[in-house]
Motif scaffolding. Structure first.
Motif, PDB file in Angstrom:
ATOM      1  N   PHE A  35      -3.074  -1.252  19.880  1.00 14.62           N
ATOM      2  CA  PHE A  35      -3.801  -2.077  19.485  1.00 14.62           C
ATOM      3  C   PHE A  35      -4.304  -1.242  18.127  1.00 14.62           C
ATOM      4  O   PHE A  35      -4.516  -1.514  17.031  1.00 14.62           O
ATOM      5  CB  PHE A  35      -5.026  -2.106  20.006  1.00 14.62           C
ATOM      6  N   TYR A  36      -4.646   0.027  18.461  1.00 12.09           N
ATOM      7  CA  TYR A  36      -5.187   0.750  17.274  1.00 12.09           C
ATOM      8  C   TYR A  36      -4.146   1.357  16.208  1.00 12.09           C
ATOM      9  O   TYR A  36      -4.548   1.172  15.007  1.00 12.09           O
ATOM     10  CB  TYR A  36      -5.742   2.079  17.908  1.00 12.09           C
ATOM     11  N   ARG A  37      -2.885   1.113  16.620  1.00 10.86           N
ATOM     12  CA  ARG A  37      -1.752   1.405  15.713  1.00 10.86           C
ATOM     13  C   ARG A  37      -1.695   0.126  14.606  1.00 10.86           C
ATOM     14  O   ARG A  37      -1.588   0.220  13.384  1.00 10.86           O
ATOM     15  CB  ARG A  37      -0.255   1.705  16.304  1.00 10.86           C
ATOM     16  N   ALA A  38      -1.812  -1.084  15.318  1.00  8.65           N
ATOM     17  CA  ALA A  38      -1.917  -2.264  14.504  1.00  8.65           C
ATOM     18  C   ALA A  38      -2.928  -2.291  13.797  1.00  8.65           C
ATOM     19  O   ALA A  38      -2.922  -2.680  12.476  1.00  8.65           O
ATOM     20  CB  ALA A  38      -1.656  -3.321  15.309  1.00  8.65           C
ATOM     21  N   LEU A  39      -4.192  -1.995  14.186  1.00  3.90           N
ATOM     22  CA  LEU A  39      -5.365  -2.019  13.344  1.00  3.90           C
ATOM     23  C   LEU A  39      -5.362  -0.999  12.001  1.00  3.90           C
ATOM     24  O   LEU A  39      -5.750  -1.380  10.925  1.00  3.90           O
ATOM     25  CB  LEU A  39      -6.580  -1.493  14.285  1.00  3.90           C
ATOM     26  N   ILE A  40      -4.900   0.127  12.268  1.00  2.11           N
ATOM     27  CA  ILE A  40      -4.710   1.005  11.397  1.00  2.11           C
ATOM     28  C   ILE A  40      -3.459   0.508  10.128  1.00  2.11           C
ATOM     29  O   ILE A  40      -3.701   0.666   8.946  1.00  2.11           O
ATOM     30  CB  ILE A  40      -4.122   2.738  11.577  1.00  2.11           C
ATOM     31  N   ALA A  41      -2.450   0.111  10.702  1.00  3.55           N
ATOM     32  CA  ALA A  41      -1.622  -0.637   9.839  1.00  3.55           C
ATOM     33  C   ALA A  41      -1.920  -1.728   8.978  1.00  3.55           C
ATOM     34  O   ALA A  41      -1.896  -1.820   7.646  1.00  3.55           O
ATOM     35  CB  ALA A  41      -0.290  -0.841  10.588  1.00  3.55           C
ATOM     36  N   GLU A  42      -2.653  -2.540   9.575  1.00  3.84           N
ATOM     37  CA  GLU A  42      -3.294  -3.595   8.689  1.00  3.84           C
ATOM     38  C   GLU A  42      -4.407  -3.105   7.829  1.00  3.84           C
ATOM     39  O   GLU A  42      -4.351  -3.634   6.660  1.00  3.84           O
ATOM     40  CB  GLU A  42      -3.953  -4.547   9.688  1.00  3.84           C
ATOM     41  N   PHE A  43      -5.249  -2.188   8.288  1.00  2.00           N
ATOM     42  CA  PHE A  43      -6.320  -1.403   7.245  1.00  2.00           C
ATOM     43  C   PHE A  43      -5.563  -1.081   5.990  1.00  2.00           C
ATOM     44  O   PHE A  43      -5.977  -1.265   4.864  1.00  2.00           O
ATOM     45  CB  PHE A  43      -7.030  -0.768   7.929  1.00  2.00           C
ATOM     46  N   VAL A  44      -4.573  -0.258   6.281  1.00  2.00           N
ATOM     47  CA  VAL A  44      -3.859   0.396   5.197  1.00  2.00           C
ATOM     48  C   VAL A  44      -3.015  -0.522   4.103  1.00  2.00           C
ATOM     49  O   VAL A  44      -3.132  -0.212   3.109  1.00  2.00           O
ATOM     50  CB  VAL A  44      -2.607   1.680   5.424  1.00  2.00           C
ATOM     51  N   ALA A  45      -2.376  -1.554   4.807  1.00  2.00           N
ATOM     52  CA  ALA A  45      -1.706  -2.468   3.970  1.00  2.00           C
ATOM     53  C   ALA A  45      -2.732  -3.375   3.129  1.00  2.00           C
ATOM     54  O   ALA A  45      -2.467  -3.631   1.932  1.00  2.00           O
ATOM     55  CB  ALA A  45      -1.090  -3.544   5.083  1.00  2.00           C
ATOM     56  N   THR A  46      -3.972  -3.715   3.587  1.00  2.00           N
ATOM     57  CA  THR A  46      -5.089  -4.419   2.919  1.00  2.00           C
ATOM     58  C   THR A  46      -5.541  -3.549   1.776  1.00  2.00           C
ATOM     59  O   THR A  46      -5.640  -3.955   0.655  1.00  2.00           O
ATOM     60  CB  THR A  46      -6.039  -4.699   3.910  1.00  2.00           C
ATOM     61  N   LEU A  47      -5.623  -2.045   2.049  1.00  2.00           N
ATOM     62  CA  LEU A  47      -6.260  -1.084   1.185  1.00  2.00           C
ATOM     63  C   LEU A  47      -5.155  -1.252  -0.089  1.00  2.00           C
ATOM     64  O   LEU A  47      -5.546  -1.160  -1.295  1.00  2.00           O
ATOM     65  CB  LEU A  47      -6.165  -0.144   1.717  1.00  2.00           C
ATOM     66  N   LEU A  48      -3.936  -0.900   0.303  1.00  2.00           N
ATOM     67  CA  LEU A  48      -2.792  -0.955  -0.798  1.00  2.00           C
ATOM     68  C   LEU A  48      -2.667  -2.052  -1.688  1.00  2.00           C
ATOM     69  O   LEU A  48      -2.720  -2.119  -2.804  1.00  2.00           O
ATOM     70  CB  LEU A  48      -1.462  -0.581  -0.201  1.00  2.00           C
ATOM     71  N   PHE A  49      -2.769  -3.426  -0.771  1.00  2.00           N
ATOM     72  CA  PHE A  49      -2.922  -4.562  -1.566  1.00  2.00           C
ATOM     73  C   PHE A  49      -3.743  -4.731  -2.631  1.00  2.00           C
ATOM     74  O   PHE A  49      -3.611  -5.058  -3.544  1.00  2.00           O
ATOM     75  CB  PHE A  49      -2.751  -5.857  -0.362  1.00  2.00           C
ATOM     76  N   LEU A  50      -4.947  -4.293  -2.106  1.00  2.00           N
ATOM     77  CA  LEU A  50      -6.025  -4.610  -2.992  1.00  2.00           C
ATOM     78  C   LEU A  50      -6.133  -3.626  -4.195  1.00  2.00           C
ATOM     79  O   LEU A  50      -6.298  -3.955  -5.347  1.00  2.00           O
ATOM     80  CB  LEU A  50      -7.527  -4.428  -2.420  1.00  2.00           C
ATOM     81  N   TYR A  51      -5.583  -2.167  -3.813  1.00  2.00           N
ATOM     82  CA  TYR A  51      -5.685  -1.198  -5.014  1.00  2.00           C
ATOM     83  C   TYR A  51      -4.469  -1.630  -5.976  1.00  2.00           C
ATOM     84  O   TYR A  51      -4.871  -1.688  -7.346  1.00  2.00           O
ATOM     85  CB  TYR A  51      -5.162   0.013  -4.264  1.00  2.00           C
ATOM     86  N   VAL A  52      -3.469  -1.982  -5.572  1.00  2.00           N
ATOM     87  CA  VAL A  52      -2.264  -2.317  -6.468  1.00  2.00           C
ATOM     88  C   VAL A  52      -2.640  -3.754  -7.349  1.00  2.00           C
ATOM     89  O   VAL A  52      -2.611  -3.855  -8.536  1.00  2.00           O
ATOM     90  CB  VAL A  52      -1.068  -2.564  -5.779  1.00  2.00           C
ATOM     91  N   THR A  53      -3.236  -4.644  -6.732  1.00  2.00           N
ATOM     92  CA  THR A  53      -3.481  -5.977  -7.403  1.00  2.00           C
ATOM     93  C   THR A  53      -4.880  -5.633  -8.316  1.00  2.00           C
ATOM     94  O   THR A  53      -4.766  -6.172  -9.255  1.00  2.00           O
ATOM     95  CB  THR A  53      -3.650  -6.854  -6.566  1.00  2.00           C
TER      96      THR A  53
END
Length: 101
Positions: A35-53
């Motif tokens: 559960f926490y691994r999925a939460l961390i992965a989603e957080f990092v993915a969202t952060l990268l998405f927002l950063y690049v875009t």
């Protein structure tokens, strides 16, 4: 004809049974590492998405600002913004699908 009607009345048409609905919030899941691994992965993915875009949009804005007198061919353009959004969504889904489901 009567035999077909009797069979249809007793058979629901499904060859499987639906499982009972899962609870919306499961306290047992909070104690699992997945559960926490999925939460961390989603957080990092969202952060990268927002950063690049967001950086792509800011870069486009700085090349089209008439006050800065920037090179018109130096930026990504509107098509580049679309590619940045689409590419980031593809990359993030590809990278996090195995982790977060």
């Amino acid at each position: 004809m009567t035999k077909e009607v009797e069979v249809a009345a007793h058979h629901s048409g499904k060859d499987y049974h639906d499982p009972p609905p899962a609870p919306l919030i499961d306290a047992e899941e909070l104690s699992k590492w997945s559960f926490y691994r999925a939460l961390i992965a989603e957080f990092v993915a969202t952060l990268l998405f927002l950063y690049v875009t967001v950086l792509t949009v800011i870069g486009y804005k700085s090349t089209t600002d008439p006050n800065l007198d920037a090179d018109q061919c130096g930026g990504v353009g509107i098509l580049g913004i679309a590619w940045a959004f689409g590419g980031m969504i593809f990359i993030l889904v590809y990278c996090t699908a195995g982790i977060s489901g």
